[in-house]
Design an enzyme around this catalytic site. Structure first.
Site, short mmCIF file in Angstrom:
data_model
loop_
_atom_site.label_atom_id
_atom_site.label_comp_id
_atom_site.label_asym_id
_atom_site.label_seq_id
_atom_site.Cartn_x
_atom_site.Cartn_y
_atom_site.Cartn_z
N LEU A 243 0.82 -1.21 0.00
CA LEU A 243 0.00 0.00 0.00
C LEU A 243 0.86 1.27 0.00
O LEU A 243 1.67 1.48 0.91
CB LEU A 243 -0.92 -0.01 1.23
CG LEU A 243 -1.83 1.21 1.39
CD1 LEU A 243 -2.81 1.29 0.23
CD2 LEU A 243 -2.57 1.15 2.73
N ASP A 244 0.66 2.08 -1.01
CA ASP A 244 1.32 3.39 -1.14
C ASP A 244 2.85 3.30 -1.12
O ASP A 244 3.53 4.25 -0.73
CB ASP A 244 0.85 4.35 -0.02
CG ASP A 244 -0.63 4.67 -0.13
OD1 ASP A 244 -1.14 4.68 -1.26
OD2 ASP A 244 -1.27 4.91 0.91
N GLU A 245 3.39 2.18 -1.56
CA GLU A 245 4.85 2.00 -1.54
C GLU A 245 5.41 1.68 -2.92
O GLU A 245 6.57 1.28 -3.04
CB GLU A 245 5.24 0.91 -0.54
CG GLU A 245 4.98 1.31 0.91
CD GLU A 245 5.56 0.33 1.92
OE1 GLU A 245 6.34 -0.54 1.50
OE2 GLU A 245 5.23 0.45 3.10
#
Length: 300
Positions: A243-245
């Site tokens: 997530l969001d990486e």
């Protein structure tokens, strides 16, 4: 498509009818540029732009982006690719040719926040975002009245915890039906499953409303306020299972202070979000981005 868009598109296709791009990444060693440029010269190509980067001059990874004009390249692309494979194998290249006039097909996913969608559509209508937008998908009906007057099909697919897998399968089917090249999450407030992400590797671009890696996940503005930050920002990145990486394409920030409450941060942040997303998408559409591990090389 409106008349102005048609005129801009036609002018682009006429101007760049012979232009193409070549993107390369490979282990760095002497002779790569000489081999590539000599090959293009032999194909009758004239290089108009060239950018390169090496992670480490002593045994790093080499990246190259070349734009060139070559008469009737689209018609002979397959033959040129076949001939190029020998050079690619010699230098262990990851590579791809792209014809300039092959316009990418973009699907936009949106929820209730409209600012990123409006910015994308504004740029598209003005002819500044060179892409086809065959459809827009949303888990809410809020944006239907904005989208339908533009002649873009709007698909409302509700997403619930119980029927998330079914909803994603509908979405995947639509994306394949419309031959989509790129998916843009324009503040689409749903986490995509691993299966969805695997269907479109390095093709999904998200805008996250914080300056990553700070405040990953939900409610970043509220958390930024609680932390008393002096800078807020937005990040556009490719979507991965983490997530969001995913690999970051573009970021920007704005200065804030103690007088700014969460709603102020959101208002300021919306401006950053929409400009960052548009820039990232444009660079992606122009093949200016090469993914390396979990980073990007952006030849902007």
């Amino acid at each position: 498509m409106h008349t102005f868009q048609q005129q801009r598109r036609q002018a682009f296709l006429q101007k760049y009818q012979h232009r193409a791009r070549l993107l390369i990444s490979c282990p760095d060693q002497p002779g790569i540029v000489a081999a590539v440029t000599s090959f293009l010269y032999e194909q009758g190509a004239n290089i108009v732009e060239s950018s390169q980067y090496t992670t480490d001059p002593k045994g790093g990874t080499f990246f190259l982006r070349i734009e060139f004009d070559c008469p009737e390249f689209a018609a002979k692309k397959e033959r040129v690719e076949t001939l190029f494979r020998g050079i690619a194998e010699t230098f262990q290249m990851n590579w791809r040719f792209h014809v300039h006039t092959d316009i990418k097909r973009v699907a936009i996913f949106v929820s209730k926040e409209e600012h990123c969608l409006l910015e994308l559509l504004s740029e598209w209508q003005a002819g500044e975002l060179l892409a086809d937008i065959p459809l827009i998908i949303s888990n809410h009906e809020h944006m239907k009245s904005i989208v339908e007057p533009l002649g873009i099909p709007y698909y409302h697919i509700p997403v619930t915890k119980e029927k998330k897998e079914e909803a994603e399968q509908q979405q995947i089917s639509l994306l394949k039906q419309y031959n989509i090249d790129t998916v843009v999450l324009a503040r689409y407030m749903q986490i995509l499953s691993s299966k969805f992400v695997a269907e479109f590797p390095a093709q999904i671009i998200n805008i996250h409303h914080s300056f990553l890696p700070a405040f990953v996940g939900a409610r970043p503005y509220e958390r930024a306020y609680e932390r008393g930050v002096k800078l807020i920002g937005a990040t556009s990145h490719y979507v991965t299972d983490d997530l969001d990486e995913g690999p970051i394409i573009e970021q920007d920030v704005a200065r804030v202070d103690h007088r700014h409450h969460p709603e102020d941060l959101k208002r300021i942040g919306r401006i950053i979000e929409k400009t960052v997303l548009v820039r990232a998408l444009k660079w992606h559409l122009e093949d200016r981005v090469i993914i390396h591990q979990n980073k990007t090389i952006v030849f902007s």
